[in-house]
Design a protein around this motif. Structure first.
Motif, short mmCIF file in Angstrom:
data_model
loop_
_atom_site.label_atom_id
_atom_site.label_comp_id
_atom_site.label_asym_id
_atom_site.label_seq_id
_atom_site.Cartn_x
_atom_site.Cartn_y
_atom_site.Cartn_z
N LEU A 91 49.38 -33.15 -6.69
CA LEU A 91 49.47 -34.13 -8.21
C LEU A 91 48.87 -35.58 -8.05
N TYR A 92 49.45 -36.11 -6.77
CA TYR A 92 48.68 -37.51 -6.77
C TYR A 92 47.33 -37.63 -6.56
N ALA A 93 46.55 -36.58 -5.76
CA ALA A 93 45.28 -36.46 -5.59
C ALA A 93 44.47 -36.13 -6.88
N ALA A 94 45.28 -35.13 -7.77
CA ALA A 94 44.65 -34.78 -9.15
C ALA A 94 44.57 -35.91 -10.20
N GLU A 95 46.00 -36.71 -10.22
CA GLU A 95 46.04 -37.81 -11.15
C GLU A 95 45.59 -39.13 -10.77
N PHE A 96 45.56 -39.32 -9.50
CA PHE A 96 45.23 -40.81 -9.05
C PHE A 96 44.09 -40.85 -7.98
N GLY A 97 43.86 -39.81 -7.59
CA GLY A 97 42.71 -39.67 -6.53
C GLY A 97 43.33 -39.99 -5.16
N TRP A 98 44.32 -40.12 -4.89
CA TRP A 98 45.01 -40.48 -3.61
C TRP A 98 44.40 -39.21 -2.68
N ASN A 99 44.24 -39.86 -1.31
CA ASN A 99 43.74 -38.72 -0.24
C ASN A 99 44.96 -38.39 0.43
N THR A 100 44.75 -37.48 1.68
CA THR A 100 45.64 -37.20 2.38
C THR A 100 46.62 -37.97 3.08
N GLU A 101 46.32 -39.08 3.35
CA GLU A 101 47.18 -40.25 3.95
C GLU A 101 48.62 -40.29 3.03
N TYR A 102 48.55 -40.19 1.73
CA TYR A 102 49.77 -39.98 0.92
C TYR A 102 50.43 -38.77 1.33
N GLU A 103 49.74 -37.51 1.34
CA GLU A 103 50.59 -36.38 1.80
C GLU A 103 51.09 -36.55 3.17
N GLY A 104 50.53 -37.21 4.12
CA GLY A 104 51.12 -37.38 5.42
C GLY A 104 52.50 -38.07 5.11
N LEU A 105 52.41 -39.28 4.53
CA LEU A 105 53.59 -40.12 4.21
C LEU A 105 54.52 -39.43 3.75
N ARG B 17 68.09 -45.44 -0.80
CA ARG B 17 66.75 -45.64 -1.33
C ARG B 17 66.34 -44.34 -1.96
N LEU B 18 65.80 -44.57 -3.19
CA LEU B 18 65.34 -43.60 -4.12
C LEU B 18 63.77 -43.13 -3.68
N ARG B 19 63.48 -42.00 -3.16
CA ARG B 19 62.19 -41.84 -3.07
C ARG B 19 61.49 -40.25 -3.49
N LEU B 20 60.11 -40.19 -3.58
CA LEU B 20 59.50 -39.10 -4.05
C LEU B 20 59.91 -38.34 -5.12
N LEU B 21 60.14 -39.25 -6.38
CA LEU B 21 60.48 -39.06 -7.67
C LEU B 21 59.03 -38.20 -8.11
N LEU B 22 59.18 -36.93 -8.65
CA LEU B 22 58.00 -35.99 -9.21
C LEU B 22 58.63 -35.19 -10.37
N ASN C 13 53.66 -33.08 -4.18
CA ASN C 13 53.44 -34.51 -4.21
C ASN C 13 51.73 -34.66 -3.88
N GLY C 14 51.34 -34.10 -2.78
CA GLY C 14 49.83 -34.25 -2.19
C GLY C 14 48.97 -33.95 -3.31
#
Length: 318
Positions: A176-190, A234-239, A173-174
């Motif tokens: 792929l979302y960094a590569a495809e959307f530029g999200w930072n480590t805040e998302y990986e922490g979540l 709740r559905l979560r973390l689909l990848l 998750n950390g």
């Protein structure tokens, strides 16, 4: 749009990639095509020459020379195919895997340096433009289209996670979302907190994680957990890994969550996503989810629009 528009873009983009390669010796001592062959071998463990030739559109003689060079250099080994004795299976050696990993690391660093020159406010627009090109020109195939090309023994399997694979969910998750959307480590922490909460305390009758496996390796995941609202899951973390998209894996993972939640007695299934995840949103809509709320927020280094989706669950007999 005209033919010249496309050619102008191609000249710009190939020039950009060529400059990056020249400045950073990205693929040295290999050519771009050789690096691409190594990439394919590193990400698909059941390939033969015909698969590579068809997938990359290479001349048979040219590919043969590349593979001969790889074999002489100790990068690959060839053996009998498990599915067709007339074919020779190609696998990377330990040296080949290390070489592919080095080229991948260089590529990641180079693209990261390229993105460093893009203003944060422009990155979502750039990512959306790239996704639009892929969608329109057909890089993303309709669900099931690639499935006809699967070889025997390469069917997709949904299963429970094995030891270490909860960590894989966080890592992928950390990354792929960094590569495809530029999200930072805040998302990986979540993601890490979500997975840790599940690992430390979950009810297997009401909560579950699925790993999608293709050709012996994990290529996707999803979670079903209890929501704070009684009777709600709740559905979560689909990848789904980019290289495994088009097999209908996302559809199967979402369907697995829906079936599990219904059988567990939940009355409704909810999820939270962001409007930039257009592929996932189309998938949720196909399965009957309804958008119930939208809220702008600043998260993961970007201005986003969060979305709440909801699916009413009914007994199979209803």
């Amino acid at each position: 749009m005209t033919v010249e528009d496309v050619r102008a873009f191609n000249r710009f983009y190939t020039g950009l990639i060529g400059a990056l390669d020249y400045e950073r010796h990205l693929y040295a001592p290999y050519t771009l095509t050789e690096a691409r062959v190594l990439y394919e071998l590193a990400h698909a463990p059941h390939l033969d020459a015909a698969d590579l030739r068809g997938g990359l559109g290479l001349d048979a003689g040219y590919l043969s020379r590349i593979l001969n060079r790889f074999e002489e250099g100790g990068l690959i080994a060839r053996g009998p195919s498990e599915s067709d004795p007339r074919r020779r299976r190609i696998t990377l050696t330990a040296h080949g895997r290390a070489t592919a990993a080095l080229l991948e690391e260089r590529a990641q660093d180079t693209v990261g340096a390229l993105l460093d020159g893009v203003a944060p406010a422009d990155r979502p627009r750039l990512a959306e433009a790239m996704r639009t090109i892929r969608d329109i020109l057909g890089a993303e195939k309709p669900p099931g289209e690639k499935a006809t090309a699967q070889k025997p023994g390469e069917e997709v399997v949904l299963r429970e996670p094995r030891a270490g694979e909860l960590g894989w969910i966080v890592q992928r998750n950390g990354a792929l979302y960094a590569a495809e959307f530029g999200w930072n480590t805040e998302y990986e922490g979540l993601v890490a907190r979500i997975v840790a909460d599940y690992a430390e305390d979950h009810d297997p009758h009401l909560e579950r994680v699925w790993i999608a496996e293709l050709a012996g390796r994990p290529v996707g995941c999803v979670m079903c957990v209890r929501d704070d609202t009684p009777g709600t899951a709740r559905l979560r973390l689909l990848l789904v890994e980019p290289g495994a998209r088009g097999y209908g894996i996302g559809d199967r993972l979402v369907r697995a969550v829906i079936d599990f939640a219904r059988d567990a007695g939940y009355r409704e299934l909810v999820l939270w996503t962001n409007d930039v995840l257009t592929g996932a949103r189309r998938l949720y809509q196909r399965h009957g989810f309804v958008l119930t709320a939208e809220r702008p927020h600043r998260s993961f280094g970007h201005d986003l629009v969060g979305q709440d989706w909801r699916l009413e669950l009914h007994d199979r007999g209803d």
